[in-house]
Design a protein around this motif. Structure first.
Motif, PDB file in Angstrom:
ATOM      1  N   GLY A   1       0.790  -1.185  -0.012  1.00  0.00           N
ATOM      2  CA  GLY A   1       0.056  -0.287   0.067  1.00  0.00           C
ATOM      3  C   GLY A   1       0.666   0.868  -0.416  1.00  0.00           C
ATOM      4  O   GLY A   1       2.306   1.725   0.112  1.00  0.00           O
ATOM      5  N   VAL A   2       0.144   2.220  -0.509  1.00  0.00           N
ATOM      6  CA  VAL A   2       0.907   3.556  -0.731  1.00  0.00           C
ATOM      7  C   VAL A   2       0.380   4.943   0.331  1.00  0.00           C
ATOM      8  O   VAL A   2      -1.082   4.728   0.137  1.00  0.00           O
ATOM      9  CB  VAL A   2       1.431   4.037  -1.875  1.00  0.00           C
ATOM     10  N   VAL A   3       1.026   5.542   0.984  1.00  0.00           N
ATOM     11  CA  VAL A   3       0.389   6.631   1.201  1.00  0.00           C
ATOM     12  C   VAL A   3       0.596   7.980   0.697  1.00  0.00           C
ATOM     13  O   VAL A   3       2.300   8.233   0.234  1.00  0.00           O
ATOM     14  CB  VAL A   3       0.402   6.876   2.156  1.00  0.00           C
ATOM     15  N   LEU A   4       0.143   8.373   0.309  1.00  0.00           N
ATOM     16  CA  LEU A   4       0.321  10.027  -0.632  1.00  0.00           C
ATOM     17  C   LEU A   4       0.465  11.363   0.269  1.00  0.00           C
ATOM     18  O   LEU A   4      -0.951  11.292   0.988  1.00  0.00           O
ATOM     19  CB  LEU A   4      -0.480  10.303  -1.634  1.00  0.00           C
ATOM     20  N   SER A   5       1.341  11.797   1.364  1.00  0.00           N
ATOM     21  CA  SER A   5       1.151  12.787   2.259  1.00  0.00           C
ATOM     22  C   SER A   5       0.716  13.981   1.359  1.00  0.00           C
ATOM     23  O   SER A   5       0.671  14.153   0.135  1.00  0.00           O
ATOM     24  CB  SER A   5       2.883  12.728   2.272  1.00  0.00           C
ATOM     25  N   GLY A   6       0.214  14.710   2.672  1.00  0.00           N
ATOM     26  CA  GLY A   6       0.161  15.779   2.453  1.00  0.00           C
ATOM     27  C   GLY A   6       1.540  17.252   1.670  1.00  0.00           C
ATOM     28  O   GLY A   6       2.339  16.020   1.984  1.00  0.00           O
ATOM     29  N   GLY A   7       1.056  18.306   1.773  1.00  0.00           N
ATOM     30  CA  GLY A   7       2.073  18.762   0.861  1.00  0.00           C
ATOM     31  C   GLY A   7       2.035  20.114   1.229  1.00  0.00           C
ATOM     32  O   GLY A   7       0.887  20.784   0.599  1.00  0.00           O
ATOM     33  N   PRO A   8       2.553  21.263   0.315  1.00  0.00           N
ATOM     34  CA  PRO A   8       2.719  22.635   0.209  1.00  0.00           C
ATOM     35  C   PRO A   8       2.378  23.579  -1.167  1.00  0.00           C
ATOM     36  O   PRO A   8       1.179  24.025  -1.437  1.00  0.00           O
ATOM     37  CB  PRO A   8       3.684  23.687   0.843  1.00  0.00           C
ATOM     38  N   ASP A   9       2.864  22.276  -2.501  1.00  0.00           N
ATOM     39  CA  ASP A   9       2.419  22.429  -3.708  1.00  0.00           C
ATOM     40  C   ASP A   9       1.651  21.474  -4.176  1.00  0.00           C
ATOM     41  O   ASP A   9       2.659  20.662  -4.420  1.00  0.00           O
ATOM     42  CB  ASP A   9       3.080  23.420  -3.834  1.00  0.00           C
ATOM     43  N   MET A  10       1.135  21.466  -4.999  1.00  0.00           N
ATOM     44  CA  MET A  10       0.530  20.873  -6.292  1.00  0.00           C
ATOM     45  C   MET A  10       1.626  20.804  -7.303  1.00  0.00           C
ATOM     46  O   MET A  10       1.687  19.529  -8.104  1.00  0.00           O
ATOM     47  CB  MET A  10      -0.899  21.248  -7.242  1.00  0.00           C
ATOM     48  N   ASP A  11       2.819  21.290  -7.287  1.00  0.00           N
ATOM     49  CA  ASP A  11       3.948  21.558  -8.523  1.00  0.00           C
ATOM     50  C   ASP A  11       4.946  20.625  -8.644  1.00  0.00           C
ATOM     51  O   ASP A  11       5.729  20.182  -8.840  1.00  0.00           O
ATOM     52  CB  ASP A  11       4.632  23.059  -8.805  1.00  0.00           C
ATOM     53  N   ARG A  12       4.912  19.961  -6.873  1.00  0.00           N
ATOM     54  CA  ARG A  12       6.194  19.655  -6.173  1.00  0.00           C
ATOM     55  C   ARG A  12       5.177  18.131  -5.906  1.00  0.00           C
ATOM     56  O   ARG A  12       6.278  17.502  -4.696  1.00  0.00           O
ATOM     57  CB  ARG A  12       6.602  20.093  -4.945  1.00  0.00           C
ATOM     58  N   ILE A  13       4.594  17.569  -6.886  1.00  0.00           N
ATOM     59  CA  ILE A  13       4.044  15.859  -6.157  1.00  0.00           C
ATOM     60  C   ILE A  13       4.845  15.324  -7.280  1.00  0.00           C
ATOM     61  O   ILE A  13       4.802  14.051  -6.792  1.00  0.00           O
ATOM     62  CB  ILE A  13       2.650  16.179  -6.310  1.00  0.00           C
ATOM     63  N   GLY A  14       6.216  15.528  -7.876  1.00  0.00           N
ATOM     64  CA  GLY A  14       7.385  14.805  -8.284  1.00  0.00           C
ATOM     65  C   GLY A  14       6.441  13.710  -8.716  1.00  0.00           C
ATOM     66  O   GLY A  14       5.338  13.729 -10.167  1.00  0.00           O
ATOM     67  N   LYS A  15       6.462  12.140  -8.705  1.00  0.00           N
ATOM     68  CA  LYS A  15       6.385  10.883  -9.557  1.00  0.00           C
ATOM     69  C   LYS A  15       4.329  10.518  -8.282  1.00  0.00           C
ATOM     70  O   LYS A  15       4.171   8.923  -8.916  1.00  0.00           O
ATOM     71  CB  LYS A  15       6.619  10.115  -9.728  1.00  0.00           C
ATOM     72  N   SER A  16       4.539  10.971  -7.643  1.00  0.00           N
ATOM     73  CA  SER A  16       3.363  11.220  -6.923  1.00  0.00           C
ATOM     74  C   SER A  16       1.472  10.250  -7.801  1.00  0.00           C
ATOM     75  O   SER A  16       1.369   9.281  -7.018  1.00  0.00           O
ATOM     76  CB  SER A  16       2.749  12.006  -5.627  1.00  0.00           C
ATOM     77  N   ALA A  17       1.518  10.970  -8.612  1.00  0.00           N
ATOM     78  CA  ALA A  17       0.340  10.221  -9.755  1.00  0.00           C
ATOM     79  C   ALA A  17       0.837   9.058 -10.213  1.00  0.00           C
ATOM     80  O   ALA A  17      -0.212   7.654 -10.512  1.00  0.00           O
ATOM     81  CB  ALA A  17      -0.052  11.427 -10.321  1.00  0.00           C
ATOM     82  N   ASP A  18       1.735   8.647 -10.149  1.00  0.00           N
ATOM     83  CA  ASP A  18       1.774   7.202 -10.829  1.00  0.00           C
ATOM     84  C   ASP A  18       1.450   6.563 -10.342  1.00  0.00           C
ATOM     85  O   ASP A  18       1.238   5.486 -10.781  1.00  0.00           O
ATOM     86  CB  ASP A  18       3.410   7.522 -11.041  1.00  0.00           C
ATOM     87  N   TYR A  19       1.668   6.671  -9.153  1.00  0.00           N
ATOM     88  CA  TYR A  19       0.844   5.126  -8.291  1.00  0.00           C
ATOM     89  C   TYR A  19       0.006   5.415  -8.200  1.00  0.00           C
ATOM     90  O   TYR A  19      -0.416   4.111  -7.553  1.00  0.00           O
ATOM     91  CB  TYR A  19       1.008   5.507  -6.782  1.00  0.00           C
ATOM     92  N   LEU A  20      -1.463   5.875  -8.790  1.00  0.00           N
ATOM     93  CA  LEU A  20      -2.737   5.825  -8.677  1.00  0.00           C
ATOM     94  C   LEU A  20      -2.919   4.254  -9.499  1.00  0.00           C
ATOM     95  O   LEU A  20      -4.013   4.170  -9.778  1.00  0.00           O
ATOM     96  CB  LEU A  20      -3.311   7.540  -9.526  1.00  0.00           C
ATOM     97  N   THR A  21      -2.367   4.085 -10.768  1.00  0.00           N
ATOM     98  CA  THR A  21      -1.878   2.892 -11.640  1.00  0.00           C
ATOM     99  C   THR A  21      -1.394   1.841 -11.492  1.00  0.00           C
ATOM    100  O   THR A  21      -1.105   0.880 -11.947  1.00  0.00           O
ATOM    101  CB  THR A  21      -2.072   3.584 -12.881  1.00  0.00           C
ATOM    102  N   ALA A  22      -0.802   1.543 -10.249  1.00  0.00           N
ATOM    103  CA  ALA A  22      -0.208   1.222 -10.002  1.00  0.00           C
ATOM    104  C   ALA A  22      -0.002  -0.108  -8.804  1.00  0.00           C
ATOM    105  O   ALA A  22       0.401  -1.471  -8.774  1.00  0.00           O
ATOM    106  CB  ALA A  22       1.313   1.249  -8.719  1.00  0.00           C
ATOM    107  N   ASP A  23      -1.977  -0.449  -8.838  1.00  0.00           N
ATOM    108  CA  ASP A  23      -2.821  -1.571  -9.224  1.00  0.00           C
ATOM    109  C   ASP A  23      -1.864  -1.852  -7.320  1.00  0.00           C
ATOM    110  O   ASP A  23      -2.048  -3.228  -7.246  1.00  0.00           O
ATOM    111  CB  ASP A  23      -2.519  -2.734  -9.385  1.00  0.00           C
TER     112      ASP A  23
END
Length: 184
Positions: free
Chosen positions: A44-66
């Motif tokens: 499992g993966v927890v995508l943490s909070g943070g200050p800025d949507m421009d600094r999310i790196g590859k976080s979105a790639d985890y949404l399709t990691a099954d």
């Protein structure tokens, strides 16, 4: 042992998310958000909070990691944004102690908190429109979307911070997410 990684989106409470999981006996690690999912072995993966949507790196790639994903604050917002929901500025703004109404008592993430819980949340930005496939699971007087779930894809999000002491039943969110990961 179940392994859940916390993807660091530069939030001020991210280390507390890892600690909450570790305190539950989870094998956990805090990883940089530039780490691609294929380099991570986790249940499992927890995508943490943070200050800025421009600094999310590859976080979105985890949404399709099954594997199950829990987005916290910015983590939930990036789930919505990436999956064609809508995120916008909140009317309330900064951090506050908020009473959240849990509207889906059958939801595997938030249902055990039904009918309501007290949380610590920031509403500078918030989900304004759910992405397709998601159900509203919690709301408050200051935010229409406090939590959302897509149980078919095991994608979950909470606007509040379950890892901080001000959130009354925060550990229960991590316990419920652990159960989701163990049954996936």
């Amino acid at each position: 042992m179940t392994r859940i990684v916390v993807v660091d989106n530069h939030g001020q409470f991210t280390h507390l998310e890892q600690r909450a999981l570790r305190d539950l006996g989870v094998d956990t690690e805090l990883i940089d958000n530039e780490t691609p999912p294929e380099d991570v072995d986790a249940d499992g993966v927890v995508l943490s909070g943070g200050p800025d949507m421009d600094r999310i790196g590859k976080s979105a790639d985890y949404l399709t990691a099954d594997i199950p994903v829990l987005g916290i604050c910015l983590g939930m917002q990036l789930i919505a944004e990436e999956l064609d929901g809508r995120v916008g500025g909140g009317e309330y703004g900064g951090y506050a102690d908020v009473t959240v109404d849990v509207v889906d008592e059958d939801d595997p993430l938030t249902g055990s908190l039904h009918p309501e819980t007290r949380v610590w949340a920031s509403h500078a930005d918030e989900v304004k429109e759910l992405p397709e496939g998601f159900e509203l699971t919690a709301k408050s007087d200051v935010c229409d979307v406090e939590a959302m779930s897509d149980t078919d894809r095991d994608l979950y999000g909470v606007q509040w911070h379950p890892e901080v002491a001000h959130t009354e039943e925060g550990d229960e969110i991590f316990e419920n997410f652990l159960e989701i990961c163990e049954s996936a």
